[in-house]
Motif scaffolding. Structure first.
Motif, short mmCIF file in Angstrom:
data_model
loop_
_atom_site.label_atom_id
_atom_site.label_comp_id
_atom_site.label_asym_id
_atom_site.label_seq_id
_atom_site.Cartn_x
_atom_site.Cartn_y
_atom_site.Cartn_z
N GLN A 136 19.91 -15.24 -18.99
CA GLN A 136 19.50 -14.96 -20.38
C GLN A 136 19.51 -16.24 -21.20
N LEU A 137 20.59 -17.01 -21.07
CA LEU A 137 20.69 -18.26 -21.83
C LEU A 137 19.58 -19.22 -21.43
N VAL A 138 19.37 -19.40 -20.14
CA VAL A 138 18.35 -20.33 -19.66
C VAL A 138 16.98 -19.93 -20.20
N ARG A 139 16.68 -18.64 -20.15
CA ARG A 139 15.38 -18.14 -20.63
C ARG A 139 15.19 -18.45 -22.11
N MET A 140 16.20 -18.11 -22.93
CA MET A 140 16.08 -18.33 -24.37
C MET A 140 16.10 -19.82 -24.71
N PHE A 141 16.91 -20.57 -24.01
CA PHE A 141 17.02 -22.02 -24.24
C PHE A 141 15.67 -22.68 -23.97
N LYS A 142 15.06 -22.31 -22.84
CA LYS A 142 13.77 -22.87 -22.49
C LYS A 142 12.70 -22.51 -23.50
N LYS A 143 12.75 -21.27 -23.99
CA LYS A 143 11.80 -20.80 -24.99
C LYS A 143 11.93 -21.62 -26.28
N MET A 144 13.16 -21.91 -26.68
CA MET A 144 13.41 -22.62 -27.94
C MET A 144 13.28 -24.14 -27.81
N GLU A 145 13.75 -24.69 -26.70
CA GLU A 145 13.86 -26.15 -26.56
C GLU A 145 12.87 -26.75 -25.55
N ASN A 146 12.17 -25.91 -24.80
CA ASN A 146 11.22 -26.34 -23.78
C ASN A 146 11.84 -27.08 -22.60
N ILE A 147 13.14 -27.01 -22.46
CA ILE A 147 13.84 -27.52 -21.28
C ILE A 147 15.01 -26.59 -20.97
N THR A 148 15.54 -26.71 -19.78
CA THR A 148 16.69 -25.87 -19.41
C THR A 148 17.97 -26.47 -20.00
N PRO A 149 19.02 -25.66 -20.09
CA PRO A 149 20.30 -26.18 -20.59
C PRO A 149 20.80 -27.38 -19.76
N THR A 150 20.62 -27.31 -18.45
CA THR A 150 21.07 -28.41 -17.58
C THR A 150 20.29 -29.69 -17.87
N GLU A 151 18.97 -29.57 -18.03
CA GLU A 151 18.15 -30.74 -18.38
C GLU A 151 18.59 -31.31 -19.72
N TYR A 152 18.84 -30.40 -20.67
CA TYR A 152 19.28 -30.83 -22.00
C TYR A 152 20.57 -31.64 -21.89
N ARG A 153 21.52 -31.15 -21.11
CA ARG A 153 22.80 -31.84 -20.93
C ARG A 153 22.57 -33.23 -20.32
N HIS A 154 21.74 -33.30 -19.27
CA HIS A 154 21.50 -34.59 -18.61
C HIS A 154 20.82 -35.59 -19.52
N ARG A 155 19.89 -35.13 -20.32
CA ARG A 155 19.14 -36.03 -21.21
C ARG A 155 19.97 -36.54 -22.38
N ASN A 156 20.90 -35.71 -22.86
CA ASN A 156 21.57 -36.03 -24.11
C ASN A 156 23.05 -36.42 -24.01
N LYS A 157 23.63 -36.22 -22.84
CA LYS A 157 25.06 -36.49 -22.72
C LYS A 157 25.30 -37.99 -22.63
N LYS A 158 26.29 -38.44 -23.39
CA LYS A 158 26.66 -39.87 -23.36
C LYS A 158 27.48 -40.10 -22.09
N ARG A 159 27.10 -41.08 -21.36
CA ARG A 159 27.81 -41.36 -20.09
C ARG A 159 29.08 -42.15 -20.33
#
Length: 112
Positions: free
Chosen positions: A89-112
């Motif tokens: 459910q989260l992945v579906r809604m996240f993708k609808k709102m942000e155009n990426i999956t939660p995991t992709e969002y984390r990888h793109r935005n997380k400070k290493r």
């Protein structure tokens, strides 16, 4: 009259912010505020520019984004934490709102 209309939407928003994890519905909120569902729905859309469900979803997704970046919790855990029954459910809604999956969002935005 204008003041009470404004506060009803503000109270509805407060309920969303307090109880978004319990998947609160427009019906429940209108009942608690002693208003008709149709009236609150119309007022909500007029005042916020989006409908109740969209507002609730946006609120949940914003919280999910914060959780994705602040820790290493699983998507399943985050989904439950923001009021979804499962990660799908989260992945579906996240993708609808942000155009990426939660995991992709984390990888793109997380400070290493």
């Amino acid at each position: 009259q204008q003041i009470s209309e404004k506060s009803s939407v503000q109270m509805a928003i407060q309920i969303i912010e307090d109880e978004y994890k319990n998947d609160v519905s427009l019906g429940e909120v209108s009942e608690r505020l002693g208003m008709s569902l149709q009236y609150l729905s119309k007022q909500f859309k007029e005042e916020t520019g989006i409908n109740f469900k969209e507002y609730l979803t946006k609120y949940k997704i914003e919280h999910a984004k914060q959780l994705l970046l602040s820790g290493n919790d699983t998507v399943e855990y985050i989904a439950k934490n923001v009021g979804y029954n499962n990660s799908l459910q989260l992945v579906r809604m996240f993708k609808k709102m942000e155009n990426i999956t939660p995991t992709e969002y984390r990888h793109r935005n997380k400070k290493r």
